[in-house]
Every structure is written in structure tokens, then in C-alpha cells.
Design a protein around this motif. Structure first.
Motif, mmCIF file in Angstrom:
data_model
loop_
_atom_site.group_PDB
_atom_site.id
_atom_site.type_symbol
_atom_site.label_atom_id
_atom_site.label_comp_id
_atom_site.label_asym_id
_atom_site.label_seq_id
_atom_site.Cartn_x
_atom_site.Cartn_y
_atom_site.Cartn_z
ATOM 1 N N GLN A 6 0.832 -1.195 0.000
ATOM 2 C CA GLN A 6 0.000 0.000 0.000
ATOM 3 C C GLN A 6 0.868 1.247 0.000
ATOM 4 O O GLN A 6 1.923 1.288 0.633
ATOM 5 C CB GLN A 6 -0.895 0.033 1.241
ATOM 6 C CG GLN A 6 -1.831 1.219 1.293
ATOM 7 C CD GLN A 6 -2.526 1.332 2.637
ATOM 8 O OE1 GLN A 6 -1.900 1.666 3.640
ATOM 9 N NE2 GLN A 6 -3.814 1.040 2.655
ATOM 10 N N ARG A 8 0.139 5.448 0.599
ATOM 11 C CA ARG A 8 -0.814 6.516 0.953
ATOM 12 C C ARG A 8 -0.103 7.841 0.725
ATOM 13 O O ARG A 8 0.902 8.123 1.375
ATOM 14 C CB ARG A 8 -1.270 6.385 2.399
ATOM 15 C CG ARG A 8 -2.059 5.097 2.650
ATOM 16 C CD ARG A 8 -2.408 4.905 4.104
ATOM 17 N NE ARG A 8 -3.366 5.863 4.592
ATOM 18 C CZ ARG A 8 -4.690 5.746 4.455
ATOM 19 N NH1 ARG A 8 -5.201 4.699 3.839
ATOM 20 N NH2 ARG A 8 -5.503 6.665 4.942
ATOM 21 N N ILE A 53 -5.047 6.557 -1.885
ATOM 22 C CA ILE A 53 -4.683 5.208 -1.471
ATOM 23 C C ILE A 53 -4.427 4.375 -2.719
ATOM 24 O O ILE A 53 -5.293 4.259 -3.584
ATOM 25 C CB ILE A 53 -5.790 4.572 -0.613
ATOM 26 C CG1 ILE A 53 -6.054 5.450 0.612
ATOM 27 C CG2 ILE A 53 -5.409 3.153 -0.213
ATOM 28 C CD1 ILE A 53 -7.279 5.066 1.398
ATOM 29 N N GLU A 56 -3.475 -1.950 -1.534
ATOM 30 C CA GLU A 56 -4.354 -2.548 -0.526
ATOM 31 C C GLU A 56 -5.212 -1.494 0.189
ATOM 32 O O GLU A 56 -4.716 -0.442 0.573
ATOM 33 C CB GLU A 56 -3.459 -3.256 0.483
ATOM 34 C CG GLU A 56 -4.146 -4.069 1.517
ATOM 35 C CD GLU A 56 -3.111 -4.800 2.354
ATOM 36 O OE1 GLU A 56 -2.822 -5.968 2.037
ATOM 37 O OE2 GLU A 56 -2.576 -4.203 3.304
ATOM 38 N N ASP A 57 -6.489 -1.802 0.364
ATOM 39 C CA ASP A 57 -7.382 -0.918 1.114
ATOM 40 C C ASP A 57 -7.042 -0.982 2.593
ATOM 41 O O ASP A 57 -6.344 -1.868 3.050
ATOM 42 C CB ASP A 57 -8.844 -1.335 0.926
ATOM 43 C CG ASP A 57 -9.361 -1.007 -0.464
ATOM 44 O OD1 ASP A 57 -8.804 -0.095 -1.099
ATOM 45 O OD2 ASP A 57 -10.305 -1.673 -0.905
ATOM 46 N N ASP A 71 -9.824 10.451 2.490
ATOM 47 C CA ASP A 71 -9.257 9.262 1.854
ATOM 48 C C ASP A 71 -9.993 8.961 0.557
ATOM 49 O O ASP A 71 -11.225 8.928 0.538
ATOM 50 C CB ASP A 71 -9.381 8.045 2.768
ATOM 51 C CG ASP A 71 -8.426 8.085 3.947
ATOM 52 O OD1 ASP A 71 -7.594 9.009 4.011
ATOM 53 O OD2 ASP A 71 -8.507 7.187 4.792
ATOM 54 N N THR A 73 -9.659 6.428 -3.178
ATOM 55 C CA THR A 73 -8.976 5.429 -3.987
ATOM 56 C C THR A 73 -8.702 6.071 -5.336
ATOM 57 O O THR A 73 -9.550 6.790 -5.870
ATOM 58 C CB THR A 73 -9.858 4.184 -4.169
ATOM 59 O OG1 THR A 73 -10.156 3.659 -2.870
ATOM 60 C CG2 THR A 73 -9.166 3.120 -4.984
#
Length: 161
Positions: A6, A8, A53, A56-57, A71, A73
Motif C-alpha cells: 500500500q 498513501r 490510497i 491494498e485498502d 481518503d 482510492t
């Protein structure tokens, strides 16, 4: 070394007149580029605080403790995924990390207040990238990006977020 699962990217557009943009913004890290765009059209509005993001969530163990970030995606998540091809934390030491502005459309500039990136591995280890020259909210602590005065801001590893 371990697999990156991931990323962020917390991006803050300055809250000053004309700071917003509809241009493309990219994150370069671990040897490739990712497009930071949720498709909402407001990711880089004046004063926007957006946490993109990739991969991976789920939340990060140490996501900086900052409030006010939304946040999202990334659009085309399948293609903006550090698991395709699988990147490794070793890649973080090989290639520079950066934010790149690609001026397009009618707005050819952007005022970036802050960019902080957290990379998480499959072992739960986290790596943080920042440009500490942008700490604070004074005019000399933000950067205007434009084709005539620079389109890229380097990020470097930091020990705490």
C-alpha cells in the motif's frame, strides 16, 4: 526486503487564491510513477487535503495523525497499484521519490502546500517520505509548480511523520 502492499499519498493544495489545478499530478516512488487522481475533479481544489490510497485498502498503522484529509482510492486503481508489478521495499532505496505536476488544460500551475507519503509492506513495516522544507503554512513554506518554474518536488525518507 518485503513486498510493498500500500501507498498513501497525503497531498495538500495551498489555501491561497489560484492554488487549485485540474492538471495531472504524479507520484514517483520505488522506480515507477502513479497517477494521483480520484476522478472527482476536486482532488486539487484550493485548500483540499486528499489522501490517495494505492494498492491494498485499509488504514495505515501510523497515518500521521492528521485530521482533515479525505481518503480516496485512485481512479484506474488496477493500473495504479504497487503490487502490479510487485514492488519491493528495496526499490525505495534505488529510485528517487517525487511529486510531478504535468500542466494540462486551462490551469497550467498549482500551489502545493505539503506532500507526505507512507509506504506499507506486507510485514506491516512503514516507510515515510516528505519534504520538510514545506512544514508550516507561511508563503515561503509552499511551492508553485509550473512549466516555467519547475514541475517536480523531491521527497526524501524521514524517520517520523
Amino acid at each position: 526486503m518485503s513486498d510493498i502492499t500500500q501507498i498513501r499519498a497525503r497531498i495538500e493544495t495551498a489555501n491561497v487564491g489560484g492554488a487549485d489545478t485540474t492538471s495531472w499530478i504524479y507520484l514517483g516512488i520505488a522506480g515507477r510513477e502513479f497517477c494521483l487522481d480520484s476522478g472527482s475533479g476536486s482532488d486539487y481544489a484550493q485548500g483540499a487535503k486528499t489522501c490517495f490510497i494505492l494498492g491494498e485498502d485499509g488504514s495505515s498503522q501510523n497515518d500521521g495523525g492528521e485530521s482533515g484529509f479525505t481518503d480516496v482510492t485512485v481512479r484506474n486503481a488496477e493500473y495504479n497499484d504497487p503490487r502490479k508489478p510487485q514492488l519491493d521495499t528495496e526499490d525505495l532505496n534505488i529510485s528517487p521519490a517525487y511529486i510531478r505536476f504535468a500542466g494540462s488544460g486551462s490551469v497550467q500551475y498549482w500551489c502545493l502546500e505539503r506532500a507526505k507519503v507512507t509506504v506499507r509492506s506486507d510485514t506491516g513495516e512503514e516507510f515515510h517520505f516528505d519534504n520538510l522544507r514545506l512544514r508550516g503554512t507561511q508563503e515561503n513554506r509552499r511551492i508553485w509548480l509550473h512549466t516555467e518554474y519547475g514541475e517536480r518536488l523531491s521527497l526524501y525518507p524521514v524517520t517520523n511523520n
